[in-house]
Write an enzyme that holds these catalytic residues in place. Structure first.
Site, mmCIF file in Angstrom:
data_model
loop_
_atom_site.group_PDB
_atom_site.id
_atom_site.type_symbol
_atom_site.label_atom_id
_atom_site.label_comp_id
_atom_site.label_asym_id
_atom_site.label_seq_id
_atom_site.Cartn_x
_atom_site.Cartn_y
_atom_site.Cartn_z
ATOM 1 N N GLU A 151 -15.757 -47.004 -36.900
ATOM 2 C CA GLU A 151 -16.942 -46.639 -36.155
ATOM 3 C C GLU A 151 -16.774 -45.232 -35.215
ATOM 4 O OE1 GLU A 151 -18.210 -49.652 -33.454
ATOM 5 O OE2 GLU A 151 -19.403 -48.193 -32.174
ATOM 6 N N ARG B 283 -20.823 -40.144 -29.347
ATOM 7 C CA ARG B 283 -20.497 -39.768 -27.676
ATOM 8 C C ARG B 283 -20.074 -38.018 -27.598
ATOM 9 N NH1 ARG B 283 -18.003 -44.341 -24.020
ATOM 10 N NH2 ARG B 283 -19.074 -46.250 -25.230
ATOM 11 N N LYS C 135 -23.137 -57.312 -32.976
ATOM 12 C CA LYS C 135 -22.026 -56.998 -31.838
ATOM 13 C C LYS C 135 -22.692 -57.721 -30.576
ATOM 14 C CE LYS C 135 -20.908 -52.563 -29.435
ATOM 15 N NZ LYS C 135 -20.888 -51.147 -29.497
HETATM 16 O O1 LIG Z 1 -20.253 -46.358 -27.657
HETATM 17 C C1 LIG Z 1 -20.758 -47.338 -27.974
HETATM 18 O O2 LIG Z 1 -21.825 -47.506 -28.828
HETATM 19 C C2 LIG Z 1 -20.630 -48.589 -27.266
HETATM 20 O O3 LIG Z 1 -21.199 -49.464 -27.535
HETATM 21 C C3 LIG Z 1 -19.563 -48.966 -26.597
HETATM 22 C C4 LIG Z 1 -18.267 -49.248 -27.078
HETATM 23 O O4 LIG Z 1 -18.119 -50.027 -28.268
HETATM 24 C C5 LIG Z 1 -17.282 -49.626 -26.106
HETATM 25 O O5 LIG Z 1 -17.239 -49.008 -25.121
HETATM 26 C C6 LIG Z 1 -15.787 -49.835 -26.549
HETATM 27 O O6 LIG Z 1 -15.248 -50.634 -25.955
HETATM 28 P P1 LIG Z 1 -13.612 -50.641 -25.253
HETATM 29 O O7 LIG Z 1 -12.798 -50.820 -26.414
HETATM 30 O O8 LIG Z 1 -13.563 -51.494 -24.111
HETATM 31 O O9 LIG Z 1 -13.581 -49.015 -25.115
#
Ligand SMILES: O=C(O)C(=O)C[C@H](O)[C@H](O)COP(=O)(O)O
Length: 204
Positions: A41, A45, A128
């Site tokens: 994925e 960002r 999700k």
């Molecule tokens: O960017 C996106 O589309 C999101 O929805 C957020 C990410 O899935 C999470 O930020 C991952 O979470 P961590 O593994 O805690 O870093």
């Protein structure tokens, strides 16, 4: 089987990637695939995310998706770049309709019963669970999944290598997502492959 389920069951973990340099795309994807993680994925960002998707899509064995897809335009741009699945932090009718129009599997974020019911109204069954830890963790997902027998989840947000197994033990959980596999900065491919291998071997 829903097509998103095929992607969710390629491996127990979907790496969530924030890649700032297109030159890192191929080495990171190759390292993850070498470790046994095929569904990747790439979050939208970073400014270069679409380029990263296009580069990673060339890696044999990689099934590259786009994350942080917030609307239909994001979705279409991602699919045009080569994304084969779409992940969104939330669930909107716009994103769901765009996914249907592009015929691309969608994994939308849900955090409560109303989100799941809206997804079911839109014909979806795979979600999700985001932000997994902040939204109540394992007790929350256990309680939430009870009334929705057909629903399946990819918890994401706050999950680490050490906690993934417990999540994977829930019957409604097909896989988990997490950013721990690829830390920021220049990729250490040996370390990424080692983490991927460990993640690919996780069992519920
Ligand atoms: O960017 C996106 O589309 C999101 O929805 C957020 C990410 O899935 C999470 O930020 C991952 O979470 P961590 O593994 O805690 O870093």
């Amino acid at each position: 089987m829903a097509r998103i389920e095929e992607i969710m069951t390629l491996a127990p973990v979907i790496p969530v990637l924030v890649i700032h340099d297109p030159a890192h795309a191929r080495p990171v994807a190759e390292a993850l695939v070498a470790g046994g993680l095929r569904a990747l994925e790439v979050t939208l960002r970073t400014d270069c995310a679409l380029e990263v998707i296009a580069e990673m899509a060339k890696v044999e064995g990689a099934v590259v998706g786009a994350g942080t897809v917030l609307n239909g335009d994001d979705l279409k741009r991602s699919v045009d770049a080569g994304a084969r699945f779409i992940v969104s932090p939330g669930l909107t009718t716009g994103v769901a309709q765009a996914a249907r129009a592009s015929d691309v599997p969608l994994l939308p974020g849900t955090a409560n019963a109303s989100d799941i019911m809206r997804g079911m109204d839109l014909g979806l069954s795979h979600f999700k669970f985001f932000p997994a830890v902040a939204a109540g963790g394992i007790p929350a997902l256990k309680a939430l999944s009870a009334p929705f027998g057909q629903a399946r989840f990819c918890p994401t947000g706050g999950i680490k290598a050490e906690t993934a197994t417990e999540w994977l033990g829930l019957p409604a959980v097909l896989c988990v997502g997490g950013s721990w596999l690829v830390p920021a900065g220049a990729p250490d491919v040996a370390a990424i492959t080692a983490r991927a291998r460990q993640a690919a071997a996780l069992k519920g």
